[in-house]
Scaffold this active site. Structure first.
Site, PDB file in Angstrom:
ATOM      1  N   SER A 132       0.873  -1.174   0.000  1.00 48.41           N
ATOM      2  CA  SER A 132       0.000   0.000   0.000  1.00 48.41           C
ATOM      3  C   SER A 132       0.904   1.217   0.000  1.00 48.41           C
ATOM      4  O   SER A 132       2.061   1.147   0.437  1.00 48.41           O
ATOM      5  CB  SER A 132      -0.864   0.015   1.270  1.00 48.41           C
ATOM      6  N   TYR A 145      -2.449  -1.003  10.815  1.00 44.52           N
ATOM      7  CA  TYR A 145      -2.436  -1.290   9.382  1.00 44.52           C
ATOM      8  C   TYR A 145      -1.079  -0.915   8.790  1.00 44.52           C
ATOM      9  O   TYR A 145      -0.479  -1.687   8.034  1.00 44.52           O
ATOM     10  CB  TYR A 145      -3.560  -0.502   8.697  1.00 44.52           C
TER      11      TYR A 145
END
Length: 268
Positions: A132, A145
């Site tokens: 990401s 995360y």
């Protein structure tokens, strides 16, 4: 003989879009998911095999990899299974913390480790992992995360050297926002009244106008799988490219201040 890709987290979003794209390109696809019995689309397409896989279950990982290899050769493993967790760390439960790390980080490691002997014997093969832009920069209220995605980026870079010595490649695809049902299907949150106002402000300042479609990011995965380049990272999506350009321009501390202003400022 057609090439074969093994995909984790193929039930929706980027995983499903990637399965469709590679199938359209003439690849054989092994699409894995926790509940393949619920899949109604991929199982209708030629050259796609569905297998059950829970990346957090080590015996299941080993059994599924063995089953996949029994169907024929595999050229690319796309580690895509994962989900988002957002909210204050103070209010995040132990169960949420463990699930986030086990799924996003350790699950990818278990799958990769299970395939390495096969690739080593063939002296070829490629691992591609969905990280990401959140594996390279950090947003508010997403610390766990980010821990998993930054972990995947560092793990991939470190693993690159040993895999290269046995003729095997590893790459990461780092998307920004994707226009999928990620928030409804693959997202978890925690909350605490001490942070509610700030948490709400963060989401109200988030802008999804530049988010890419899953199909657009799948094209980057295909590029990484087929371009033959010795390139570790692929930044995917205009929003991700813009964020990385800002970080480079502003420097680490300047970028942190920019993010704080952009996402936590009060709406006028």
């Amino acid at each position: 003989m057609s090439n074969t890709i093994f995909i984790t987290g193929a039930s929706s979003g980027l995983g499903k879009a990637t399965a469709k794209l590679f199938q359209q390109k003439g690849w054989r696809v092994i699409a894995t998911m926790r509940h393949p019995e619920k899949e109604t689309e991929l199982n209708q397409l030629d050259n796609i095999t569905l297998l059950q896989l829970d990346v957090t279950d080590i015996p299941n990982v080993k059994a599924t990899v063995a089953k996949a290899l029994s169907t024929g050769h595999i050229d690319v493993v796309f580690n895509n299974a994962g989900y988002g967790l957002s909210g204050p760390l103070e209010s995040t439960s132990a169960e949420q913390i463990l699930r986030q790390i086990n799924t996003n980080l350790l699950g990818t490691i278990w799958v990769t480790q299970a395939f390495i002997p096969y690739f080593r014997e063939r002296r070829k093969g490629l691992f591609i992992t969905t990280t990401s832009v959140g594996g390279l920069v950090a947003f508010p209220f997403s610390s766990l995360y980010h821990a998993t995605k930054w972990g995947l980026e560092g793990w991939s870079e470190g693993l690159y050297y040993e895999l290269k010595s046995i003729g095997v490649g590893i790459k990461t695809v780092a998307p920004g926002g994707i226009q999928t049902d990620f928030l409804s299907r693959s997202f978890d949150t925690s909350s605490h009244p001490a942070y509610d106002e700030l948490f709400s402000r963060f989401f109200s300042n988030a802008d999804g106008a530049l988010f890419s479609t899953a199909a657009q990011i799948a094209e980057v995965v295909y590029e990484a799988a087929t371009d033959g380049k010795e390139q570790l990272r692929y930044i995917a999506g205009e929003d991700a490219k813009g964020i990385m350009a800002q970080r480079e321009q502003l420097g680490n501390e300047g970028f942190r201040q920019f993010m704080e202003t952009a996402f936590l400022k009060k709406n006028s």
